[in-house]
Design an enzyme around this catalytic site. Sequence first.
Site, PDB file in Angstrom:
ATOM      1  N   ASP A  11      27.739  87.338  26.870  1.00 24.19           N
ATOM      2  CA  ASP A  11      26.336  87.645  27.136  1.00 24.19           C
ATOM      3  C   ASP A  11      26.069  87.321  28.603  1.00 24.19           C
ATOM      4  OD1 ASP A  11      23.560  88.243  26.586  1.00 24.19           O
ATOM      5  OD2 ASP A  11      23.164  86.101  26.610  1.00 24.19           O
ATOM      6  N   SER A  12      24.876  87.672  29.051  1.00 24.13           N
ATOM      7  CA  SER A  12      24.492  87.319  30.418  1.00 24.13           C
ATOM      8  C   SER A  12      24.308  85.810  30.564  1.00 24.13           C
ATOM      9  CB  SER A  12      23.189  88.026  30.777  1.00 24.13           C
ATOM     10  OG  SER A  12      22.184  87.659  29.858  1.00 24.13           O
ATOM     11  N   CYS A  74      24.998  90.878  23.650  1.00 22.01           N
ATOM     12  CA  CYS A  74      23.911  91.111  24.605  1.00 22.01           C
ATOM     13  C   CYS A  74      23.273  92.454  24.254  1.00 22.01           C
ATOM     14  CB  CYS A  74      24.491  91.158  26.023  1.00 22.01           C
ATOM     15  SG  CYS A  74      23.270  91.572  27.291  1.00 22.01           S
ATOM     16  N   GLU A 153      16.391  80.608  29.590  1.00 16.74           N
ATOM     17  CA  GLU A 153      17.498  80.126  30.440  1.00 16.74           C
ATOM     18  C   GLU A 153      17.117  78.844  31.177  1.00 16.74           C
ATOM     19  OE1 GLU A 153      20.733  81.126  31.061  1.00 16.74           O
ATOM     20  OE2 GLU A 153      20.593  82.586  29.441  1.00 16.74           O
ATOM     21  N   CYS A 186      16.922  91.426  21.900  1.00 14.18           N
ATOM     22  CA  CYS A 186      17.659  90.667  22.909  1.00 14.18           C
ATOM     23  C   CYS A 186      18.161  89.401  22.227  1.00 14.18           C
ATOM     24  CB  CYS A 186      16.709  90.334  24.053  1.00 14.18           C
ATOM     25  SG  CYS A 186      17.307  89.055  25.177  1.00 14.18           S
ATOM     26  N   HIS A 188      18.668  86.535  23.249  1.00 15.63           N
ATOM     27  CA  HIS A 188      17.995  85.276  23.597  1.00 15.63           C
ATOM     28  C   HIS A 188      16.826  84.979  22.648  1.00 15.63           C
ATOM     29  CE1 HIS A 188      20.062  85.542  27.499  1.00 15.63           C
ATOM     30  NE2 HIS A 188      19.595  84.356  27.815  1.00 15.63           N
TER      31      HIS A 188
HETATM   32  N1  DGL Z   1      20.791  88.287  25.883  1.00 17.06           N
HETATM   33  C1  DGL Z   1      20.572  89.447  26.716  1.00 17.06           C
HETATM   34  C2  DGL Z   1      20.161  90.589  25.825  1.00 17.06           C
HETATM   35  O1  DGL Z   1      20.449  90.520  24.658  1.00 17.06           O
HETATM   36  C3  DGL Z   1      19.653  89.080  27.816  1.00 17.06           C
HETATM   37  C4  DGL Z   1      19.623  90.065  28.901  1.00 17.06           C
HETATM   38  C5  DGL Z   1      19.253  89.528  30.227  1.00 17.06           C
HETATM   39  O2  DGL Z   1      20.067  88.805  30.792  1.00 17.06           O
HETATM   40  O3  DGL Z   1      18.192  89.916  30.724  1.00 17.06           O
HETATM   41  O4  DGL Z   1      19.572  91.570  26.228  1.00 17.06           O
END
Ligand code: DGL
Length: 265
Positions: A11-12, A74, A153, A186, A188
């Site tokens: 993931d990011s 992600c 984050e 998302c 997150h």
């Molecule tokens: N967890 C990522 C997602 O599912 C976050 C994306 C981001 O870094 O903006 O979209």
Amino acid sequence: MKRIRRLGVFDSGLGGLTVLNEICKYNEGLEIVYFGDTARVPYGSRSDETILSYARQDVRFLMAQEVDAVVVACGTVSAIAIDRLQAEMDIPIFGVIPSAAKAAVESSRTKRIGLIGTAATVRSGAYKRTITQIEPRAEVVAEACPLLVPLIENGCKPDDELAELACKRYLEAFGGGRVDTIVMGCTHYPFYRRTFERLAPGVSFIDIGEALARELASLLPLAKGESTRVSYYVSDSDTGFGEIASRFLTVVEAKEVRPVNIEKY
Ligand code: DGL
């Protein structure tokens, strides 16, 4: 397909941990390599080209760790880059959207379904396309929530008034019973699930990591061992990843987190 002994998950940043947690809950005994691109998060406010080039590097890094398959944990990469990654890379790669779309259609009585996600995810229309392929009568209302990933984050807890305010503002798009189900598009967002549920009583929230984790064993021939083992890598060395992660992980721990120079891949 080759039996999957080692699974790569990326993931990011922290968001993929919600997917990892669900994968470990529903599929004990896997060996998993997790990568969080903490140096370049958020992805969701970037262009399609940038997201694709980051995602390529993420997958190449995981392939260098000898994983047998990759889960794109992600929503943004799954929405923007999954077709290209699947075409270009030499191992099975799974995104989160098909299983989430199926879970949303199953959950919704009215077939009026909400989607919250990053700006890139909403722009792509990928969830809407997949949901209406499964249920042509479905109506999908989408709202981009660009502030949520930075809040999470930065360790903003679900009961913090900043989190409450942001969630409340974004959920206004679905007010007045407009939808009965909302996909947290998302990975997150499950960190704020309790907050969403409190603010929108009666609405079902779909956790896309859980939807994928429940299906994983039917998608992949998993070779499970005695116990689950996870190694963690991040692209920025000192972001408190392990500490924030341990607040949210219920099934596994993030004890040792190793830095990696992702630009090399
Ligand atoms: N967890 C990522 C997602 O599912 C976050 C994306 C981001 O870094 O903006 O979209």
